[in-house]
Design a protein around this motif. Sequence first.
Motif, PDB file in Angstrom:
ATOM      1  N   TYR A  88       4.463  -3.277   3.019  1.00 48.76           N
ATOM      2  CA  TYR A  88       3.692  -2.261   2.316  1.00 48.76           C
ATOM      3  C   TYR A  88       3.830  -0.923   3.027  1.00 48.76           C
ATOM      4  N   ILE A  90       1.478   2.733   2.814  1.00 52.18           N
ATOM      5  CA  ILE A  90       0.417   3.532   2.197  1.00 52.18           C
ATOM      6  C   ILE A  90       0.668   4.987   2.572  1.00 52.18           C
ATOM      7  N   LYS A 113       6.631  -2.350  -1.391  1.00 53.77           N
ATOM      8  CA  LYS A 113       5.641  -1.680  -2.231  1.00 53.77           C
ATOM      9  C   LYS A 113       5.102  -0.457  -1.505  1.00 53.77           C
ATOM     10  N   PHE A 115       2.005   2.562  -1.850  1.00 56.55           N
ATOM     11  CA  PHE A 115       0.790   3.019  -2.518  1.00 56.55           C
ATOM     12  C   PHE A 115       0.639   4.530  -2.312  1.00 56.55           C
ATOM     13  N   PRO A 146       5.926   4.117  -7.047  1.00 59.14           N
ATOM     14  CA  PRO A 146       4.624   4.166  -6.363  1.00 59.14           C
ATOM     15  C   PRO A 146       3.521   3.502  -7.177  1.00 59.14           C
ATOM     16  N   ILE A 147       2.626   2.837  -6.453  1.00 56.80           N
ATOM     17  CA  ILE A 147       1.474   2.164  -7.053  1.00 56.80           C
ATOM     18  C   ILE A 147       0.234   2.987  -6.759  1.00 56.80           C
ATOM     19  N   HIS A 148      -0.578   3.221  -7.788  1.00 54.31           N
ATOM     20  CA  HIS A 148      -1.814   3.983  -7.615  1.00 54.31           C
ATOM     21  C   HIS A 148      -2.981   2.996  -7.538  1.00 54.31           C
ATOM     22  N   PRO A 149      -3.521   2.738  -6.349  1.00 56.67           N
ATOM     23  CA  PRO A 149      -4.578   1.717  -6.215  1.00 56.67           C
ATOM     24  C   PRO A 149      -5.907   2.195  -6.787  1.00 56.67           C
ATOM     25  N   GLU A 153      -9.976  -2.367  -5.181  1.00 60.50           N
ATOM     26  CA  GLU A 153      -8.826  -3.270  -5.286  1.00 60.50           C
ATOM     27  C   GLU A 153      -8.518  -3.874  -3.924  1.00 60.50           C
ATOM     28  N   PHE A 164      -9.137  -1.216  -0.799  1.00 58.23           N
ATOM     29  CA  PHE A 164      -9.047   0.225  -1.060  1.00 58.23           C
ATOM     30  C   PHE A 164     -10.433   0.745  -1.441  1.00 58.23           C
ATOM     31  N   ILE A 180      -6.048   8.143   0.184  1.00 61.03           N
ATOM     32  CA  ILE A 180      -6.335   6.707   0.106  1.00 61.03           C
ATOM     33  C   ILE A 180      -7.062   6.306   1.382  1.00 61.03           C
TER      34      ILE A 180
END
Length: 522
Positions: A88, A90, A113, A115, A146-149, A153, A164, A180
């Motif tokens: 991951y 972030i 991944k 974030f 990109p993943i938007h948390p 979550e 998060f 974040i």
Amino acid sequence: MLKSQKFRKTFGRLGLLLFFLCLPLLSPQTALANPGDNLDVYYMYVGQGDGALLESDGKYMLIDCGPEDHAEETLEFLRSKGVKELEYVIASHGHHDHIGGLMTVLKEIPAKKLFLPTQAPTKSTPNVLRIYNQFLQILWEEGIQPIHPNPGEIIYFGTTKITFLAPQRSNYEALNDSSIVAKVENGDNSFLFTGDAQSVSEQEMVRSYKYQLKSDVLKVGHHSSWTSTTPDFLSAVDPSFSVISCGIGNAAGFPRKKTLKNLRATDVYRTDLLGTIHFFSDGSTISVDQTMSQRARVDEKTGELKNIYNTKVESNVDGISLMGKTEKSDRYLNITEDLTLSFSAEYGVTKPSTTSYMLVPEGEEYTNGKWKKGSTVTINDDFKGSVFVRYKNGVGDYLARKTNEICVDTRAVNSVTVNSDEDIHLYSVDTEIPDSTIEVSNPFTVSFFADFGASGYHSIEYLLVKDGETFSPYSSWELSNECKIEEPFSGYIYVRFTDGANNTAIYRTEHITVNNTNSIES
């Protein structure tokens, strides 16, 4: 927790079979940490910026990566730790001192991944927007979507659980507030990463997650800027450790003195002074490879450290308490039985390392004595002074306390002596005495002495008991250590010794006959 899904009967038997086969993959329990699981957290020195490497169960994760001008040093550090792939990443928000280094690192080390918050820099900050767009271009080139948390979550990384907590919206006035914020939990240990979140986001988190914010280690928001680490937020997090990530001699003047003052109740670690800081969690305790930049504040009233608190002493005798090592009692507490003391304290995440004690007699300094390891001590007799206790926690903090002044004296006298021209002896009333008579002439004088032990002298009394009379301790005693007999007497001399703790011991002489001088001569 993952929400269980409801399956309708229309899925048929095949759907149900697939569901039960997938249960082990869906269940979060398989990722939860138990005591003994390991997490390494490296707060990397990335110059003026933020960057942390986490390693758990052979997997790696980055939370920010510092500015681009420090990227080569960061990449070298990651390689030295054996990082070949990132589970991951972030990217807390779109400022270059957090994402700049990722533009180099992600070209060399692939990430599964990443974030990223929804909110992007605006055209009002063209330089910030330019670097942010370059960052998005590199993500596209590397095939990273990109993943938007969402707030609340949860993901699992190695043996850890990551929640998060922010951002809670995508339209903050300040881009910093879009950071974040993630809480990393490994067993009983927890780390809070805040990016550059400022007061607006902090207050939102306090309202939404007041009781979830509690963490052992706080990555201080926005490099210690006065816009972050608000009192309410800090109170909710209540960390034992705090980490400030900032560059050596940075132009912004970090860390801010006001924030350092607010962090007095924590052990403060700074990358500008210490370089990369390594925290290790085994799911139960946390250790650090550096000496703190600023030690936790000592409470002025209790003398207790933030990480060592609620110090206690338990005893078989009432009236024993703990106080500061320089305090004094109004008077000594006299104790006439064996005294056992057991010392304890609460340590929070730092956990106890050793407990030691020292008996310091009256008039002596504890700095000259030697500590003995142990949390329990028994004192049998003859001690006057205080018992000192020293608590040490897992990060090397010491806290010394002492008992109130005590005098342990379980016996009235340790020895008795007689001063007389004749061979007179004293015997405890509880023992047999020789069946003999000592004849002396009058006037006859005898004096009695004793060692009264720790509590000291209170009184010496004597009592003449003639033949045919019965001894009673309630008779009228003569208050003196010198007995002078000028008349004829036949019987026993009883002596009562009383010490400062009111222990009493009664002795008596052999049978004595005192005659007139003339009658003896005749």
